[in-house]
Motif scaffolding. Structure first.
Motif, mmCIF file in Angstrom:
data_model
loop_
_atom_site.group_PDB
_atom_site.id
_atom_site.type_symbol
_atom_site.label_atom_id
_atom_site.label_comp_id
_atom_site.label_asym_id
_atom_site.label_seq_id
_atom_site.Cartn_x
_atom_site.Cartn_y
_atom_site.Cartn_z
ATOM 1 N N ASN A 82 4.793 -10.667 -0.343
ATOM 2 C CA ASN A 82 4.616 -9.899 -1.526
ATOM 3 C C ASN A 82 2.590 -9.805 -1.668
ATOM 4 O O ASN A 82 1.310 -10.803 -1.021
ATOM 5 C CB ASN A 82 4.888 -11.098 -3.076
ATOM 6 C CG ASN A 82 4.746 -10.286 -4.374
ATOM 7 O OD1 ASN A 82 4.818 -9.334 -4.271
ATOM 8 N ND2 ASN A 82 3.666 -10.941 -5.131
ATOM 9 N N LEU A 83 2.206 -8.154 -1.881
ATOM 10 C CA LEU A 83 1.325 -7.714 -2.307
ATOM 11 C C LEU A 83 -0.254 -7.840 -0.526
ATOM 12 O O LEU A 83 -1.022 -8.010 -1.190
ATOM 13 C CB LEU A 83 0.560 -9.159 -3.090
ATOM 14 C CG LEU A 83 0.990 -8.893 -4.204
ATOM 15 C CD1 LEU A 83 -0.045 -9.837 -5.025
ATOM 16 C CD2 LEU A 83 1.720 -7.443 -5.669
ATOM 17 N N SER A 84 1.672 -7.734 0.375
ATOM 18 C CA SER A 84 1.084 -7.715 1.689
ATOM 19 C C SER A 84 0.063 -6.160 1.683
ATOM 20 O O SER A 84 0.960 -5.379 1.215
ATOM 21 C CB SER A 84 1.850 -7.800 2.610
ATOM 22 O OG SER A 84 2.705 -7.817 2.403
ATOM 23 N N GLU A 85 0.167 -5.948 3.206
ATOM 24 C CA GLU A 85 -0.504 -4.081 2.798
ATOM 25 C C GLU A 85 0.875 -3.545 3.135
ATOM 26 O O GLU A 85 1.621 -4.155 4.149
ATOM 27 C CB GLU A 85 -0.685 -4.227 4.171
ATOM 28 C CG GLU A 85 -1.203 -2.345 4.266
ATOM 29 C CD GLU A 85 -2.356 -2.429 5.736
ATOM 30 O OE1 GLU A 85 -2.852 -1.443 6.461
ATOM 31 O OE2 GLU A 85 -3.164 -3.262 6.123
ATOM 32 N N GLY A 86 1.353 -2.259 2.648
ATOM 33 C CA GLY A 86 2.346 -1.336 3.018
ATOM 34 C C GLY A 86 1.983 -0.349 3.827
ATOM 35 O O GLY A 86 1.621 0.255 3.856
ATOM 36 N N ASN A 140 7.600 -0.595 -1.773
ATOM 37 C CA ASN A 140 6.200 0.410 -1.039
ATOM 38 C C ASN A 140 5.149 0.812 -2.794
ATOM 39 O O ASN A 140 6.020 1.866 -3.320
ATOM 40 C CB ASN A 140 5.566 1.014 -0.280
ATOM 41 C CG ASN A 140 5.998 0.079 1.579
ATOM 42 O OD1 ASN A 140 5.250 -0.867 1.790
ATOM 43 N ND2 ASN A 140 7.352 1.169 1.518
ATOM 44 N N CYS A 141 4.258 0.010 -2.961
ATOM 45 C CA CYS A 141 3.462 0.844 -4.166
ATOM 46 C C CYS A 141 1.818 1.492 -3.949
ATOM 47 O O CYS A 141 1.668 0.756 -3.836
ATOM 48 C CB CYS A 141 3.652 -0.099 -5.277
ATOM 49 S SG CYS A 141 5.122 -0.717 -5.990
ATOM 50 N N ILE A 197 -1.372 0.847 -0.462
ATOM 51 C CA ILE A 197 0.039 0.871 -0.292
ATOM 52 C C ILE A 197 0.134 -0.810 0.117
ATOM 53 O O ILE A 197 -0.450 -1.350 0.661
ATOM 54 C CB ILE A 197 0.162 1.169 1.004
ATOM 55 C CG1 ILE A 197 -0.092 2.906 0.431
ATOM 56 C CG2 ILE A 197 1.398 1.658 0.296
ATOM 57 C CD1 ILE A 197 0.692 4.319 2.029
ATOM 58 N N VAL A 198 0.675 -1.040 -1.425
ATOM 59 C CA VAL A 198 0.795 -2.553 -0.863
ATOM 60 C C VAL A 198 3.043 -3.192 -1.498
ATOM 61 O O VAL A 198 3.358 -1.715 -1.774
ATOM 62 C CB VAL A 198 0.282 -3.196 -2.567
ATOM 63 C CG1 VAL A 198 0.400 -4.600 -2.676
ATOM 64 C CG2 VAL A 198 -1.083 -2.869 -2.524
ATOM 65 N N ASN A 199 3.155 -3.481 -0.426
ATOM 66 C CA ASN A 199 4.533 -4.265 -0.485
ATOM 67 C C ASN A 199 4.250 -4.889 -2.253
ATOM 68 O O ASN A 199 3.853 -6.224 -2.129
ATOM 69 C CB ASN A 199 4.839 -5.508 0.808
ATOM 70 C CG ASN A 199 5.457 -4.611 1.498
ATOM 71 O OD1 ASN A 199 5.884 -3.741 1.544
ATOM 72 N ND2 ASN A 199 4.358 -4.660 2.601
ATOM 73 N N SER A 227 6.001 8.093 -1.243
ATOM 74 C CA SER A 227 4.363 8.909 -2.266
ATOM 75 C C SER A 227 4.288 9.812 -3.116
ATOM 76 O O SER A 227 2.962 10.189 -3.603
ATOM 77 C CB SER A 227 4.089 9.551 -0.971
ATOM 78 O OG SER A 227 4.787 10.195 0.123
ATOM 79 N N LYS A 228 5.257 10.570 -3.318
ATOM 80 C CA LYS A 228 5.216 11.648 -4.196
ATOM 81 C C LYS A 228 6.037 11.915 -5.439
ATOM 82 O O LYS A 228 5.384 11.689 -6.328
ATOM 83 C CB LYS A 228 6.577 12.990 -3.319
ATOM 84 C CG LYS A 228 6.160 13.199 -2.667
ATOM 85 C CD LYS A 228 6.925 14.731 -1.642
ATOM 86 C CE LYS A 228 6.013 15.197 -0.474
ATOM 87 N NZ LYS A 228 7.083 16.361 -0.026
ATOM 88 N N SER A 229 6.175 10.807 -5.420
ATOM 89 C CA SER A 229 6.771 10.160 -6.878
ATOM 90 C C SER A 229 5.561 9.923 -7.888
ATOM 91 O O SER A 229 4.523 8.887 -7.411
ATOM 92 C CB SER A 229 7.900 8.650 -7.217
ATOM 93 O OG SER A 229 6.862 8.354 -6.188
ATOM 94 N N LYS A 230 5.819 9.293 -9.422
ATOM 95 C CA LYS A 230 4.494 9.018 -9.771
ATOM 96 C C LYS A 230 5.287 8.305 -11.607
ATOM 97 O O LYS A 230 6.332 9.285 -11.989
ATOM 98 C CB LYS A 230 3.943 10.375 -10.346
ATOM 99 C CG LYS A 230 2.816 10.276 -11.464
ATOM 100 C CD LYS A 230 2.165 11.597 -11.896
ATOM 101 C CE LYS A 230 1.041 10.863 -12.956
ATOM 102 N NZ LYS A 230 0.624 12.489 -13.281
ATOM 103 N N ILE A 231 5.379 6.829 -11.197
ATOM 104 C CA ILE A 231 6.709 6.368 -12.055
ATOM 105 C C ILE A 231 5.383 5.834 -12.920
ATOM 106 O O ILE A 231 4.710 4.727 -12.363
ATOM 107 C CB ILE A 231 7.070 5.196 -11.391
ATOM 108 C CG1 ILE A 231 8.219 5.901 -10.367
ATOM 109 C CG2 ILE A 231 7.775 4.203 -12.618
ATOM 110 C CD1 ILE A 231 8.972 6.650 -10.856
#
Length: 235
Positions: free
Chosen positions: A104-108, A133-134, A144-146, A185-189
């Motif tokens: 959790n919170l590792s590099e994604g 990925n966020c 980018i974070v897992n 990557s194109k999403s905006k939540i």
């Protein structure tokens, strides 16, 4: 004649007055703030949550008009959401991530095909947990974070706990809401801060699932597995 009858029933009259007053309360005292300039001040919405619950209960029992009532078609605000998820906390998210090789919170990193993504059915309470990925949706160069999410179709809003927000935005960014690219990557939540009984949990809600055009598929109790997949456009 109907007006006269309603006036003779204190509780019904109170409900009418309260239903009118809630619109004013919602607009005046709770507006969802979005982190555009990183100048927003974060205030935990527990007080709003408690006000709403206590006011409704007291109004219905006493006939007073000092609390809000939601119309049947009015969307719940993020502050009104509460979920008893005390079985999931920071340690559990870390344990789940480490056990499945995606800390959790590792590099994604984003992929060309964001979905489907496999998740797990976790614990005695059968929590649907998935790693997505966020990234800061308005800053393509941001890390980018897992992030391990609990998928909850009973929640309209999507929430991030403070640890997740700090990892992506830094500890000095204290907004109430954030725009996040989730898996695509194109999403905006729009994501709000987790609070109350789920303060330690990242929650993927229905609004985000609809925007991402994903649904829950292939649920398997024996394998403790499920999948988030893009909804087919063909019937």
């Amino acid at each position: 004649m109907l007006t006269t009858i309603l006036r003779r029933i204190p509780q019904v009259a109170s409900i009418q007055r309260v239903a009118v007053s809630v619109a004013g309360y919602s607009r005046k005292n709770y507006n969802r703030s979005v982190d555009n300039n990183k100048n927003c001040k974060y205030t935990k919405p527990n007080s709003v949550d408690n006000y709403m619950t206590n006011s409704v209960n007291s109004s219905l029992s006493s006939g007073r008009n000092d609390g809000p009532i939601l119309y049947h078609d009015e969307a719940l605000s993020a502050a009104q959401h509460d979920m008893v998820l005390t079985d999931i906390n920071h340690k559990k998210l870390a344990d789940i991530g480490n056990h499945h090789g995606m800390p959790n919170l590792s590099e994604g990193g984003f992929s060309a095909s964001p979905f489907p993504v496999d998740g797990i059915i976790y614990g005695k309470n059968n929590r649907l947990m998935i790693c997505l990925n966020c990234q800061h949706a308005e800053k393509p160069t941001a890390p980018i974070v897992n992030v391990w999410f609990l998928v909850d179709t009973g929640s309209n809003c999507t929430f991030l706990c403070e640890d997740t927000v700090y990892e992506m935005y830094g500890p000095k960014c204290n907004a109430i809401s954030y725009f996040v690219a989730i898996q695509d990557s194109k999403s905006k939540i729009l994501c709000d801060i987790s609070h109350s009984h789920f303060a330690d949990v990242n929650v993927l809600g229905m609004e985000a699932m609809l925007k991402l055009k994903v649904s829950i598929e292939s649920m398997n109790a024996e394998r403790e597995y499920f999948r988030l997949a893009r909804i087919s456009t063909t019937k």
